[in-house]
Design a protein around this motif. Structure first.
Motif, PDB file in Angstrom:
ATOM      1  N   GLN A 154      75.960 -20.478  71.365  1.00  0.00           N
ATOM      2  CA  GLN A 154      75.227 -20.865  72.546  1.00  0.00           C
ATOM      3  C   GLN A 154      74.191 -19.821  72.912  1.00  0.00           C
ATOM      4  OE1 GLN A 154      78.063 -21.671  75.619  1.00  0.00           O
ATOM      5  NE2 GLN A 154      78.492 -23.741  74.890  1.00  0.00           N
ATOM      6  N   ALA A 155      74.555 -18.531  72.747  1.00  0.00           N
ATOM      7  CA  ALA A 155      73.618 -17.450  73.058  1.00  0.00           C
ATOM      8  C   ALA A 155      72.413 -17.505  72.121  1.00  0.00           C
ATOM      9  CB  ALA A 155      74.316 -16.096  72.954  1.00  0.00           C
ATOM     10  N   THR A 205      71.247 -20.198  70.540  1.00  0.00           N
ATOM     11  CA  THR A 205      70.445 -21.372  70.908  1.00  0.00           C
ATOM     12  C   THR A 205      69.589 -21.076  72.124  1.00  0.00           C
ATOM     13  OG1 THR A 205      72.135 -22.868  70.041  1.00  0.00           O
ATOM     14  CG2 THR A 205      70.555 -23.798  71.598  1.00  0.00           C
ATOM     15  N   ARG A 206      70.183 -20.376  73.093  1.00  0.00           N
ATOM     16  CA  ARG A 206      69.449 -20.017  74.300  1.00  0.00           C
ATOM     17  C   ARG A 206      68.279 -19.100  73.974  1.00  0.00           C
ATOM     18  NH1 ARG A 206      73.953 -19.719  77.379  1.00  0.00           N
ATOM     19  NH2 ARG A 206      74.235 -17.566  76.783  1.00  0.00           N
ATOM     20  N   GLN A 207      68.512 -18.153  73.076  1.00  0.00           N
ATOM     21  CA  GLN A 207      67.454 -17.228  72.673  1.00  0.00           C
ATOM     22  C   GLN A 207      66.294 -17.960  72.014  1.00  0.00           C
ATOM     23  OE1 GLN A 207      68.926 -14.061  70.173  1.00  0.00           O
ATOM     24  NE2 GLN A 207      68.761 -12.602  71.853  1.00  0.00           N
ATOM     25  N   ARG A 221      65.446 -21.054  72.408  1.00  0.00           N
ATOM     26  CA  ARG A 221      64.724 -21.839  73.403  1.00  0.00           C
ATOM     27  C   ARG A 221      63.750 -20.969  74.185  1.00  0.00           C
ATOM     28  NH1 ARG A 221      69.500 -25.848  75.794  1.00  0.00           N
ATOM     29  NH2 ARG A 221      69.541 -27.255  74.001  1.00  0.00           N
ATOM     30  N   TRP A 222      64.218 -19.760  74.538  1.00  0.00           N
ATOM     31  CA  TRP A 222      63.315 -18.841  75.230  1.00  0.00           C
ATOM     32  C   TRP A 222      62.153 -18.441  74.329  1.00  0.00           C
ATOM     33  CZ3 TRP A 222      62.360 -18.109  79.982  1.00  0.00           C
ATOM     34  CH2 TRP A 222      63.358 -18.257  80.955  1.00  0.00           C
TER      35      TRP A 222
END
Length: 388
Positions: free
Chosen positions: A2-3, A5-7, A9-10
């Motif tokens: 999840q981390a 994927t979040r990175q 996206r940013w």
């Protein structure tokens, strides 16, 4: 996971290659997404301060349109397309048939094509009409049946009779009225009176749509035109449609034609003279107590604001049910004249924005003379508060 994927996206949000400070690696598909976004929003490093890098080439734009459809869902594609049109000035390229065919058609594209109708070259006119027709068909399939059902339900309950034919009996009300006649030994009710839907005149209610066609109202104008065409097809309603900017055009006679022709009859853009438009609509109203008058406008008046308020106050006093829709669109809170909206609300006029999916229920409540403030509260719609 999840981390990571979040990175990523940013990273896609920020752009900027290695300068983004995140340092994550994109897959080949994600790199394609990044390039599509950079073409419109800039990558923060290689555009020299420019917002995007699509250029004015029809082949480049057509290829890019295909790419974003590959990488993003249709709802996101429409947002990116609209941003590209507004940020990069691509309206002229929409006049090329190959570009127009590659675009994901939506309400905003229809509004853009209508605004360009006078400069569309002959080679593109058929393509433009096909694109608009496709969107109209989708809107009708989504909105026509709910609109017809809501309006018919409201009108059927508006007039009742005590000697209904079999097909006119309102069974729910008849059972409630005769519950005292329940015979337990037969497990049935013996009715001593029947309540039915009334036999109606050719038109029970009049609806006047007064629509601001200035540029900021474009999506609202398109949706309003579709709903007007649907209501005009219902014999129990007498529907009139007037559009205005600084001039006034009565499109009532065109409501029974092809909705695509109706839309191409609009002239989006220009100034605003609400006062003149309301004055014209006053002359169309013959049965005030049976009329719903809907002004669809952001209320930025370019004409005589004081006279406009007098006119709408006169309509309210005569028994007309006046509604002020600040927008009829899928977007959120619109830009509108808050001071003027408060003055409308102070006159007892329901003043708010609503979505196309809420409009059928709005019309049903208006035709049934229900409290629209109560309905709006149930729908979570924020209404304008009046102030004197």
């Amino acid at each position: 996971m999840q981390a990571e994927t979040r990175q990523k996206r940013w990273r896609l949000i920020l752009g900027g290659g290695e300068a983004d400070g995140i340092g994550c690696t994109l897959s080949s598909m994600e790199q394609g997404m990044d390039q599509c976004l950079a073409a419109v929003y800039g990558d923060g490093a290689n555009t020299g301060g420019r917002r995007g890098s699509l250029g004015a080439s029809a082949p480049n734009v057509t290829r890019w349109l295909g790419d974003i459809r590959q990488y993003f869902p249709a709802t996101v594609v429409r947002v990116i397309q609209q941003d590209a049109i507004e940020r990069l000035g691509l309206r002229q390229l929409l006049l090329e048939p190959e570009v127009l065919l590659a675009v994901e058609a939506d309400i905003h594209l229809v509004a853009t094509l209508i605004s360009l109708k006078n400069v569309i070259p002959g080679k593109t006119k058929d393509t433009a009409r096909q694109v608009v027709a496709k969107v109209v068909e989708e809107l009708l399939s989504r909105l026509q049946q709910p609109m017809q059902q809501a309006v018919k339900g409201a009108l059927n309950r508006a007039v009742r009779n005590r000697r209904p034919r079999l097909q006119e009996i309102d069974w729910n009300r008849t059972i409630r009225a005769n519950i005292k006649n329940y015979l337990p030994e037969y497990n049935t009710i013996v009715p001593d009176k029947l309540i039915g839907y009334g036999r109606k005149r050719s038109a029970l209610k009049e609806v006047v749509l007064c629509i601001d066609q200035s540029g900021s109202m474009a999506p609202s104008v398109v949706y309003s035109s579709i709903f007007a065409a649907v209501m005009a097809s219902m014999p129990a309603l007498s529907t009139k449609m007037v559009v205005f900017d600084t001039a006034i055009v009565d499109l009532t006679d065109e409501l029974h034609d092809d909705p695509v022709d109706l839309l191409f009859g609009l002239q989006l853009g220009g100034g605003t003279d609400i006062n003149r438009a309301v004055g014209y609509c006053q002359g169309l109203i013959s049965r005030p107590d049976d009329t719903v008058f809907i002004l669809i406008s952001d209320l930025y008046e370019g004409g005589n604001a004081k006279e406009m308020l007098k006119r709408v106050a006169t309509l309210v006093a005569s028994g007309v049910q006046v509604i002020s829709l600040l927008a009829l669109s899928d977007e959120g809170a619109p830009f509108y004249d808050h001071d003027m909206a408060a003055k409308f609300a102070a006159l007892g006029i329901p003043t708010f924005a609503c979505t196309p999916d809420q409009f059928p229920a709005l019309m049903a409540n208006a035709l049934g003379k229900q409290d629209l403030g109560v309905w709006a509260a149930k729908e979570g719609i924020v209404t304008q508060q009046g102030q004197r």
